[in-house]
Design an enzyme around this catalytic site. Structure first.
Site, PDB file in Angstrom:
ATOM      1  N   THR A   1     -27.877  62.133 106.394  1.00 34.76           N
ATOM      2  CA  THR A   1     -28.043  63.525 105.991  1.00 34.76           C
ATOM      3  C   THR A   1     -28.001  64.469 107.182  1.00 34.76           C
ATOM      4  O   THR A   1     -27.582  65.624 107.057  1.00 34.76           O
ATOM      5  CB  THR A   1     -29.376  63.665 105.218  1.00 34.76           C
ATOM      6  OG1 THR A   1     -29.277  62.868 104.051  1.00 34.76           O
ATOM      7  CG2 THR A   1     -29.670  65.096 104.839  1.00 34.76           C
TER       8      THR A   1
ATOM      9  N   TYR B   1     -25.355  66.649  98.260  1.00 34.35           N
ATOM     10  CA  TYR B   1     -24.443  66.793  99.410  1.00 34.35           C
ATOM     11  C   TYR B   1     -23.795  65.453  99.765  1.00 34.35           C
ATOM     12  O   TYR B   1     -24.175  64.397  99.245  1.00 34.35           O
ATOM     13  CB  TYR B   1     -25.251  67.295 100.614  1.00 34.35           C
ATOM     14  CG  TYR B   1     -26.382  66.347 100.961  1.00 34.35           C
ATOM     15  CD1 TYR B   1     -26.177  65.308 101.860  1.00 34.35           C
ATOM     16  CD2 TYR B   1     -27.629  66.459 100.362  1.00 34.35           C
ATOM     17  CE1 TYR B   1     -27.193  64.414 102.150  1.00 34.35           C
ATOM     18  CE2 TYR B   1     -28.649  65.575 100.648  1.00 34.35           C
ATOM     19  CZ  TYR B   1     -28.422  64.549 101.537  1.00 34.35           C
ATOM     20  OH  TYR B   1     -29.410  63.649 101.803  1.00 34.35           O
TER      21      TYR B   1
ATOM     22  N   SER C   1     -26.977  55.934 105.116  1.00 35.21           N
ATOM     23  CA  SER C   1     -27.621  54.743 105.686  1.00 35.21           C
ATOM     24  C   SER C   1     -27.753  53.557 104.731  1.00 35.21           C
ATOM     25  O   SER C   1     -27.912  52.433 105.204  1.00 35.21           O
ATOM     26  CB  SER C   1     -28.961  55.105 106.317  1.00 35.21           C
ATOM     27  OG  SER C   1     -29.921  55.442 105.354  1.00 35.21           O
TER      28      SER C   1
ATOM     29  N   THR D   1     -31.852  58.576 106.738  1.00 34.61           N
ATOM     30  CA  THR D   1     -33.272  58.206 106.721  1.00 34.61           C
ATOM     31  C   THR D   1     -33.595  57.056 105.776  1.00 34.61           C
ATOM     32  O   THR D   1     -34.637  56.414 105.924  1.00 34.61           O
ATOM     33  CB  THR D   1     -34.135  59.420 106.320  1.00 34.61           C
ATOM     34  OG1 THR D   1     -33.689  59.884 105.038  1.00 34.61           O
ATOM     35  CG2 THR D   1     -34.052  60.516 107.346  1.00 34.61           C
ATOM     36  N   ASP D   2     -32.713  56.798 104.792  1.00 32.77           N
ATOM     37  CA  ASP D   2     -33.067  55.793 103.775  1.00 32.77           C
ATOM     38  C   ASP D   2     -33.347  54.417 104.381  1.00 32.77           C
ATOM     39  O   ASP D   2     -34.265  53.721 103.957  1.00 32.77           O
ATOM     40  CB  ASP D   2     -31.952  55.676 102.729  1.00 32.77           C
ATOM     41  CG  ASP D   2     -31.855  56.914 101.844  1.00 32.77           C
ATOM     42  OD1 ASP D   2     -32.767  57.762 101.907  1.00 32.77           O
ATOM     43  OD2 ASP D   2     -30.876  57.031 101.094  1.00 32.77           O
TER      44      ASP D   2
ATOM     45  N   LYS E   1     -40.524  55.170 105.614  1.00 30.89           N
ATOM     46  CA  LYS E   1     -40.200  56.326 104.773  1.00 30.89           C
ATOM     47  C   LYS E   1     -41.052  56.254 103.508  1.00 30.89           C
ATOM     48  O   LYS E   1     -41.063  55.230 102.821  1.00 30.89           O
ATOM     49  CB  LYS E   1     -38.704  56.320 104.429  1.00 30.89           C
ATOM     50  CG  LYS E   1     -38.259  57.561 103.677  1.00 30.89           C
ATOM     51  CD  LYS E   1     -36.744  57.649 103.503  1.00 30.89           C
ATOM     52  CE  LYS E   1     -36.382  58.977 102.842  1.00 30.89           C
ATOM     53  NZ  LYS E   1     -34.948  59.165 102.647  1.00 30.89           N
TER      54      LYS E   1
ATOM     55  N   GLU F   1     -52.722  27.870 102.024  1.00 31.56           N
ATOM     56  CA  GLU F   1     -51.676  27.539 101.059  1.00 31.56           C
ATOM     57  C   GLU F   1     -50.275  27.805 101.635  1.00 31.56           C
ATOM     58  O   GLU F   1     -49.320  27.081 101.329  1.00 31.56           O
ATOM     59  CB  GLU F   1     -51.887  28.374  99.787  1.00 31.56           C
ATOM     60  CG  GLU F   1     -51.398  27.682  98.537  1.00 31.56           C
ATOM     61  CD  GLU F   1     -51.421  28.608  97.322  1.00 31.56           C
ATOM     62  OE1 GLU F   1     -52.254  29.534  97.277  1.00 31.56           O
ATOM     63  OE2 GLU F   1     -50.571  28.396  96.444  1.00 31.56           O
TER      64      GLU F   1
HETATM   65  N1  LIG Z   1     -32.068  61.836 104.365  1.00 30.82           N
HETATM   66  C1  LIG Z   1     -31.085  60.949 104.453  1.00 30.82           C
HETATM   67  O1  LIG Z   1     -30.538  60.741 105.515  1.00 30.82           O
HETATM   68  C2  LIG Z   1     -30.746  60.192 103.192  1.00 30.82           C
HETATM   69  C3  LIG Z   1     -29.338  59.680 103.113  1.00 30.82           C
HETATM   70  N2  LIG Z   1     -29.108  59.170 101.790  1.00 30.82           N
HETATM   71  C4  LIG Z   1     -29.095  58.534 104.102  1.00 30.82           C
HETATM   72  O2  LIG Z   1     -29.945  57.713 104.302  1.00 30.82           O
HETATM   73  O3  LIG Z   1     -28.026  58.461 104.644  1.00 30.82           O
END
Ligand SMILES: NC(=O)C[C@H](N)C(=O)O
Length: 357
Positions: free
Chosen positions: A42, A56, A89, A122-123, A195, A316
């Site tokens: 983004t 976008y 991402s 950010t993802d 995140k 375990e």
């Molecule tokens: N805020 C972002 O960057 C989200 C975007 N969908 C990405 O991870 O590329």
């Protein structure tokens, strides 16, 4: 602050070779030399509408556009850029991770580079940052930065995040802190930050471990150190790797079965991370699937779907040949497990990595 042009350069998938662009011919003596490696997201997102913050196109603008939009960076560093990829991402894969990490190691080995900034969606930003934290062989600062609003939006957050990231990367006190994440003025350790919100600009948070510091006014303030092994102290070496072992993540839920374990093993998984319920709990059928996977030579790590807390190691786990994730969330446990599997298949040895990193 100049706003980023809406004339989007053509979005490309992973470029095959890193190309140096936007170099500053007038490098100023006394300023740190910072390389910006762009991967998309983004922060490089573009839309025809300046109020569009969801529809976008991520990874639409090139590195030159990002650098030219923040000319103020040239007052604090000699900045130049390279395009490693230009994708959202979710499409950052192991090939991009390896390409990015190898390039960072090359750059930081040079006396001409004082620090690296990575622009990223950010993802999955935390996964890339943690991967770099484990494989970058340098004490020089590496800062991964993103944005929650595309570059074309009113009050876009990318330009200031990028400016702050360059500032941190050029700060001597940032050395030896492992790979850092900067968004919303906060500096987080790659190991601890995650995140937490789908669209909010304050999405990156750390629970028990807190932040490393903050950028406030025109200064960088550090308050904490990451205590887990990272970068120069890490045993993981990707120099000669061309691929990483397949590790899949399964999610625990009521009424689940064993068959997704069988499917992962049949698809060639060398490791499975389970996002267990609570303290990494598995249902009877899920546990049976996990034990069967272990018996076929697949490493199984119990993490948690809760979003925070430690998955405590149990007797375990030892009986079942399973590994507990400490406080690594499933997506970061997957990163560590991929790298651990480049060294060993032994569950006890892998457990020591989860205890130390
Ligand atoms: N805020 C972002 O960057 C989200 C975007 N969908 C990405 O991870 O590329």
């Amino acid at each position: 602050m100049t706003s980023i042009s809406t004339a989007a350069s053509t979005a490309t998938a992973v470029s095959t070779a890193a190309t140096t662009t936007a170099t500053t011919p007038d490098q100023k003596a006394g300023l740190p030399n910072i390389k910006i490696l762009a991967t998309g997201g983004t922060i490089a997102g573009s839309s025809a509408s300046n109020t569009d913050v969801t529809g976008y196109k991520a990874g639409a603008l090139g590195i030159d556009t990002l650098i030219n939009a923040v000319p103020e960076m040239k007052n604090i560093a000699n900045v130049s850029g390279e395009q490693i990829a230009n994708v959202g991402s979710p499409d950052v894969d192991n090939a991009v991770l390896l390409k990015l990490a190898k390039r960072i190691n090359e750059l930081l080995a040079s006396e001409d580079v004082d620090g690296v900034v990575v622009t990223h969606g950010t993802d999955t930003l935390e996964e890339t940052a943690y991967f770099l934290d484990l494989v970058v062989k340098s004490n020089k600062p590496v800062v991964v930065v993103g944005a929650m609003r595309p570059a074309t939006a009113i009050s876009a957050d990318g330009s200031f995040n990028l400016y702050n990231a360059v500032k941190i990367a050029g700060t001597p006190a940032a050395q030896g802190k492992g790979v850092m994440i900067e968004l919303n003025d906060r500096i987080g350790a790659a190991r601890y930050i995650t995140k937490t919100n789908t669209t909010g600009t304050d999405t990156f948070k750390s629970t028990e471990q807190g932040y490393l510091g903050v950028v406030s006014g025109d200064k960088v303030y550090f308050y904490n150190e990451p205590t887990r092994k990272h970068t120069a102290d890490s045993v993981f070496n990707i120099t000669n790797l061309t691929e990483l072992p397949q590790v899949d993540i399964l999610y625990e839920y009521q009424n689940n079965g064993s068959y997704l374990y069988d499917a992962a093993v049949a698809a060639g998984a060398k490791g499975i991370v389970v996002a267990g319920s609570g303290n990494g709990s598995l249902s009877k059928l899920s546990k049976a699937g996990a034990i069967k996977a272990v018996a076929s030579g697949v490493a199984v790590v119990r993490s948690t779907r809760t979003g925070s807390g430690v998955v405590t190691h149990s007797s375990e786990d030892d009986e079942n040949g399973m590994i507990s994730s400490d406080s690594l969330n499933p997506q970061k446990a997957r990163i560590l497990l991929m790298l651990a599997l480049t060294q060993t298949k032994d569950a006890k040895q892998i457990q020591t990595f989860f205890d130390e990193y």
